[in-house]
Design a protein around this motif. Structure first.
Motif, PDB file in Angstrom:
ATOM      1  N   GLY A  12       0.819  -1.204   0.000  1.00  0.00           N
ATOM      2  CA  GLY A  12       0.000   0.000   0.000  1.00  0.00           C
ATOM      3  C   GLY A  12       0.855   1.257   0.000  1.00  0.00           C
ATOM      4  O   GLY A  12       0.564   2.221  -0.718  1.00  0.00           O
ATOM      5  N   ILE A  13       1.925   1.240   0.802  1.00  0.00           N
ATOM      6  CA  ILE A  13       2.796   2.419   0.871  1.00  0.00           C
ATOM      7  C   ILE A  13       3.478   2.666  -0.472  1.00  0.00           C
ATOM      8  O   ILE A  13       3.544   3.804  -0.958  1.00  0.00           O
ATOM      9  CB  ILE A  13       3.841   2.236   2.002  1.00  0.00           C
ATOM     10  CG1 ILE A  13       3.125   2.301   3.356  1.00  0.00           C
ATOM     11  CG2 ILE A  13       4.913   3.317   1.931  1.00  0.00           C
ATOM     12  CD1 ILE A  13       3.992   1.954   4.536  1.00  0.00           C
ATOM     13  N   VAL A  14       3.972   1.613  -1.078  1.00  0.00           N
ATOM     14  CA  VAL A  14       4.606   1.741  -2.398  1.00  0.00           C
ATOM     15  C   VAL A  14       3.610   2.316  -3.404  1.00  0.00           C
ATOM     16  O   VAL A  14       3.919   3.225  -4.178  1.00  0.00           O
ATOM     17  CB  VAL A  14       5.133   0.367  -2.886  1.00  0.00           C
ATOM     18  CG1 VAL A  14       5.614   0.473  -4.324  1.00  0.00           C
ATOM     19  CG2 VAL A  14       6.229  -0.128  -1.970  1.00  0.00           C
ATOM     20  N   LEU A  15       2.383   1.794  -3.335  1.00  0.00           N
ATOM     21  CA  LEU A  15       1.330   2.246  -4.238  1.00  0.00           C
ATOM     22  C   LEU A  15       1.047   3.739  -4.040  1.00  0.00           C
ATOM     23  O   LEU A  15       0.898   4.499  -4.997  1.00  0.00           O
ATOM     24  CB  LEU A  15       0.070   1.434  -3.933  1.00  0.00           C
ATOM     25  CG  LEU A  15      -0.842   1.109  -5.096  1.00  0.00           C
ATOM     26  CD1 LEU A  15      -0.091   0.295  -6.120  1.00  0.00           C
ATOM     27  CD2 LEU A  15      -2.051   0.342  -4.595  1.00  0.00           C
ATOM     28  N   PHE A 274     -17.248   3.166  -0.638  1.00  0.00           N
ATOM     29  CA  PHE A 274     -17.162   4.104   0.479  1.00  0.00           C
ATOM     30  C   PHE A 274     -15.947   5.012   0.297  1.00  0.00           C
ATOM     31  O   PHE A 274     -16.027   6.229   0.491  1.00  0.00           O
ATOM     32  CB  PHE A 274     -17.073   3.336   1.799  1.00  0.00           C
ATOM     33  CG  PHE A 274     -16.990   4.227   3.001  1.00  0.00           C
ATOM     34  CD1 PHE A 274     -18.067   5.004   3.378  1.00  0.00           C
ATOM     35  CD2 PHE A 274     -15.827   4.292   3.759  1.00  0.00           C
ATOM     36  CE1 PHE A 274     -17.989   5.836   4.483  1.00  0.00           C
ATOM     37  CE2 PHE A 274     -15.740   5.117   4.868  1.00  0.00           C
ATOM     38  CZ  PHE A 274     -16.830   5.893   5.226  1.00  0.00           C
ATOM     39  N   ALA A 275     -14.820   4.418  -0.099  1.00  0.00           N
ATOM     40  CA  ALA A 275     -13.599   5.202  -0.302  1.00  0.00           C
ATOM     41  C   ALA A 275     -13.822   6.267  -1.370  1.00  0.00           C
ATOM     42  O   ALA A 275     -13.393   7.410  -1.230  1.00  0.00           O
ATOM     43  CB  ALA A 275     -12.458   4.294  -0.694  1.00  0.00           C
ATOM     44  N   ALA A 276     -14.545   5.893  -2.415  1.00  0.00           N
ATOM     45  CA  ALA A 276     -14.793   6.847  -3.498  1.00  0.00           C
ATOM     46  C   ALA A 276     -15.606   8.034  -2.981  1.00  0.00           C
ATOM     47  O   ALA A 276     -15.395   9.171  -3.392  1.00  0.00           O
ATOM     48  CB  ALA A 276     -15.523   6.162  -4.643  1.00  0.00           C
ATOM     49  N   ALA A 319      -7.389   7.400   0.279  1.00  0.00           N
ATOM     50  CA  ALA A 319      -8.585   6.785   0.854  1.00  0.00           C
ATOM     51  C   ALA A 319      -8.862   5.444   0.176  1.00  0.00           C
ATOM     52  O   ALA A 319      -9.136   4.439   0.841  1.00  0.00           O
ATOM     53  CB  ALA A 319      -9.784   7.718   0.691  1.00  0.00           C
ATOM     54  N   VAL A 320      -8.750   5.419  -1.143  1.00  0.00           N
ATOM     55  CA  VAL A 320      -9.014   4.174  -1.873  1.00  0.00           C
ATOM     56  C   VAL A 320      -7.984   3.106  -1.491  1.00  0.00           C
ATOM     57  O   VAL A 320      -8.329   1.947  -1.225  1.00  0.00           O
ATOM     58  CB  VAL A 320      -8.988   4.418  -3.395  1.00  0.00           C
ATOM     59  CG1 VAL A 320      -9.047   3.100  -4.145  1.00  0.00           C
ATOM     60  CG2 VAL A 320     -10.148   5.310  -3.805  1.00  0.00           C
ATOM     61  N   ASN A 324      -8.708  -0.315   0.512  1.00  0.00           N
ATOM     62  CA  ASN A 324      -8.342  -1.569  -0.139  1.00  0.00           C
ATOM     63  C   ASN A 324      -7.595  -2.481   0.813  1.00  0.00           C
ATOM     64  O   ASN A 324      -7.869  -3.686   0.910  1.00  0.00           O
ATOM     65  CB  ASN A 324      -7.434  -1.256  -1.328  1.00  0.00           C
ATOM     66  CG  ASN A 324      -8.021  -1.793  -2.599  1.00  0.00           C
ATOM     67  OD1 ASN A 324      -8.611  -2.867  -2.583  1.00  0.00           O
ATOM     68  ND2 ASN A 324      -7.887  -1.066  -3.681  1.00  0.00           N
ATOM     69  N   ILE A 325      -6.620  -1.906   1.520  1.00  0.00           N
ATOM     70  CA  ILE A 325      -5.838  -2.699   2.477  1.00  0.00           C
ATOM     71  C   ILE A 325      -6.756  -3.230   3.570  1.00  0.00           C
ATOM     72  O   ILE A 325      -6.709  -4.411   3.937  1.00  0.00           O
ATOM     73  CB  ILE A 325      -4.714  -1.837   3.080  1.00  0.00           C
ATOM     74  CG1 ILE A 325      -3.728  -1.435   1.981  1.00  0.00           C
ATOM     75  CG2 ILE A 325      -4.002  -2.588   4.193  1.00  0.00           C
ATOM     76  CD1 ILE A 325      -2.669  -0.476   2.449  1.00  0.00           C
TER      77      ILE A 325
END
Lengths: 341, 339
Positions: A12-15, A274-276, A319-320, A324-325
């Motif tokens: 997630g951090i890399v992303l 929800f993130a969206a 947020a997305v 996701n994580i």
């Protein structure tokens, strides 16, 4: 299990970092950013000043490095060292420290982007949470109902109504609710956002009802159909026949065996939807004139407030990624097969 | 007078669809005694599974139209209320399904899935049910049952999963067990183990067993009687020995000829039955096998095409549904259809 979670978070951090890079490059690929920030009534003096405040004259790699540095440890504006040093002596109030994670500074709003977002986020989060609870509850409820009564009149009505609701544009539903429910019939007070601190939980909920409903109706309609499809698929699986063959009651077959498998895929969809929403429901917030992130984006766009737009895009992307994580980790709890992977 | 332990009479299962009525099973009758095994053979879609599911009442709640009688241990199962049928399902009659991976719920521990069957029919605590589950897992030959009981289906091999299904089916000591192609999804070596296990458990509990399969090898090994189904109807029914040595219906003979045999010379090709089974929708009036039958030429006139033969007894007592008058061996069939 813990290793799985850590792996997901690292990815997630890399992303997140790659996303920041892409956003940065995109925004700077469109010519001189100083010109757009400077605005319509730009003078050569103002342009020089903007350039100094943001350091737009530096190579883009340096700017990116400083942006990342700002995210990690914070930074000071104006970016140009000589200009800042001079300003510190003449007018120290104009030197802004932007604490980590610094998303930038908006000269237009004379505030850090973080402060802007912090000001507008509560409205958006409130609407999103309210709408989410509403749409998940009723969407899943009616979806299961439709699946259980598949082919009967109840199913047909639910499917028909959701199709209509799904097709209605948000601005129409929002304007309708505002015009009729709030103004003409006065079923609810005219919707204005009241924070919990000001109006208590009651006032907060009343203020949110119409915008949240506007947003929730669309998603609810979608979730009724998705839930219905998932439940029907699950009920046609072999393990449902096994459950029946064991002599379990229909209730246990449906709720324990059928729904468990049907609702799991909903988890990932709901997380992402929800993130969206956290990025701001632009239309809903505009219709009701609620000071949320969506409206902030509209305003920033009108003012060519580049730093705010960059900050918003990064927050929305984050947020997305975070949802996701979260969903991935939750999945491991819900679906035992995930753990081995 | 005493009725047979299981007596299926004139069973029909029809599914109304938008294209018309699908007659998945029609006019099916057979009997079975305790401790005996009936093999039901046929191609995919011949109605084997559909007719057997009717015994468990698995068509209830669907749009299937089930008619006829299923007398089981003194009651007609088709006349029971849904709730009474549910009480017998999984208790007196149990079923083992073809693909244990999809037949087990992927999200629940196997132990919980097995004890669920026990708890549905016995007023006992979860601890007692768990102990009984471990005992059953041990009984069906799963090593370290007290540990494996908490595993999920995907952590088992195919053969072990089928053992789990068997443990689940047998946990309430059913007096009738229906095994729907229990070995089809398994390796050949594992198949033999599962068949041995089923026979052993059958002897132990004196269970009546219905073995649904398309594998005549399996039938030859364990069945006392065989029922051959084609397009939803019984076409031949009798003692396994009679039927295997003296098949009277060309379809049965075709099935026997299409069994691969390791001792067969590689030069002799297998003889598959040409063509495909007919659609169960709008069935032709005559014999359903007519279009694929190499022996139809020996029946005078067009009786095969126009008249459905009755299921009639032969001299040795087994039943056939065929217009042919003599033994199949007395007809000279040109070798066609071989690849």
């Amino acid at each position: 299990m813990i290793a799985y979670a850590i792996r997901r978070i690292l990815v997630g951090i890399v992303l997140l970092l790659s996303m920041v890079l892409v956003v940065f490059v995109l925004f700077f690929a469109s010519g001189n950013p100083a010109k757009s920030v400077c605005g319509k009534f730009c003078t050569p003096e103002k342009l020089t000043q903007v350039t100094k405040v943001y350091g737009y004259d530096q190579p883009i790699t340096t700017q990116f490095g400083e942006f990342i540095q700002g995210l990690a440890v914070g930074r000071d504006y104006p970016v140009n060292d000589a200009y800042r040093a001079a300003l510190e002596k003449s007018n120290p109030d104009l030197v802004i420290h932007c604490a980590a994670p610094c998303l930038g500074y908006s000269q237009h709003d004379a505030a850090t982007v973080n402060a802007d977002i912090a000001k507008y986020a509560p409205v958006t989060i409130s609407i999103a949470v309210f709408a989410f609870i509403f749409w998940i509850f009723f969407g899943v409820f009616f979806g299961v109902l439709a699946a259980v009564f598949k082919g009967k009149w109840l199913d047909r009505i639910l499917v028909g109504v959701t199709l209509v609701v799904y097709a209605l544009p948000t601005f129409f539903v929002g304007t309708f609710l505002l015009q009729y429910v709030a103004i003409k019939w006065q079923l609810v007070p005219y919707p204005t956002y009241v924070s919990i601190a000001d109006g208590g939980v009651g006032g907060w909920l009343v203020g949110l009802t119409l915008p949240a409903l506007t947003l929730a109706l669309f998603y609810m309609a979608a979730y009724v159909r998705i839930t219905r499809a998932f439940v029907l698929e699950s009920l046609s699986e072999d393990y449902i026949r096994t459950a029946r063959a064991k002599g379990l009651t229909e209730r246990v077959v449906l709720f324990k065996h059928g729904l468990r498998a049907a609702l799991t895929p909903l988890l990932s969809m709901a997380g992402l939807d929800f993130a969206a929403l956290l990025a701001g429901a632009v239309i809903t917030e505009s219709v009701f004139n609620y000071q949320g992130l969506g409206l902030l984006a509209v305003i920033a766009n009108q003012n060519s407030d580049l730093p705010v737009l960059i900050g918003l895009v990064i927050v929305a992307g984050a947020a997305v990624i975070i949802m996701n994580i979260l969903v991935d980790i939750l999945y491991a709890f819900v679906d035992p097969r995930v753990r081995l992977r | 007078m005493s009725r047979p332990f299981l007596s299926v009479a004139n069973l029909a299962v029809h599914f109304p669809t938008s294209d018309g009525l699908v007659r998945a099973t029609d006019g099916l009758s057979y009997t079975l005694e305790r401790g005996k095994t009936l093999g039901i053979v046929g191609e995919s879609g011949s109605g084997k599974s559909v007719s057997s599911s009717a015994i468990l009442g698995l068509h209830r709640g669907t749009n299937a139209q089930v008619s006829g009688e299923i007398w089981f241990d003194g009651t007609d199962l088709l006349s029971l209320s849904d709730e009474d049928m549910r009480r017998r399902r999984g208790k007196d009659v149990a079923m083992i399904f073809q693909d244990p991976l999809s037949a087990l719920h992927p999200y629940y521990r196997v132990g919980d899935q097995i004890s669920e069957a026990y708890l549905a029919h016995n007023q006992v605590s979860k601890r007692v049910a768990r102990a009984r589950t471990i005992e059953m897992l041990d009984r069906v030959g799963i090593p370290q049952p007290d540990r494996r009981v908490d595993d999920y289906p995907h952590q088992f091999s195919g053969g072990m999963r089928q053992r789990v299904m068997i443990a689940m089916a047998l946990i309430n000591d059913p007096i009738l067990l229906i095994a729907d192609e229990p070995t089809t999804a398994l390796d050949v070596t594992v198949q033999a183990q599962i068949l041995d296990l089923l026979q052993e458990l059958q002897r132990e509990f004196n269970t009546a067993l219905i073995m649904i399969t398309h594998d005549l090898g399996v039938i030859a090994e364990i069945a006392d009687d065989v029922l051959v189904m084609y397009a939803g109807r019984a076409v031949e029914y009798g003692a396994t020995r009679d039927l295997m040595t003296q098949p009277a219906m060309p379809y049965t003979w075709g099935l026997i000829q299409s069994i691969p045999d390791v001792t067969r010379s590689v030069d002799l090709p297998l003889r598959p039955i040409p063509g495909n089974p007919p659609s169960l929708l709008n069935q032709p009036p005559g014999c359903a096998f007519f279009a694929r039958c190499e022996y139809a030429q020996f029946v005078p006139g067009d009786r095969c095409a126009t008249t459905l033969p009755d299921l009639l007894p032969l001299s040795d007592g087994h039943l056939k549904r065929c217009h042919l008058d003599h033994d199949l061996a007395s007809y000279a069939v040109v070798e066609t259809g071989a690849i």
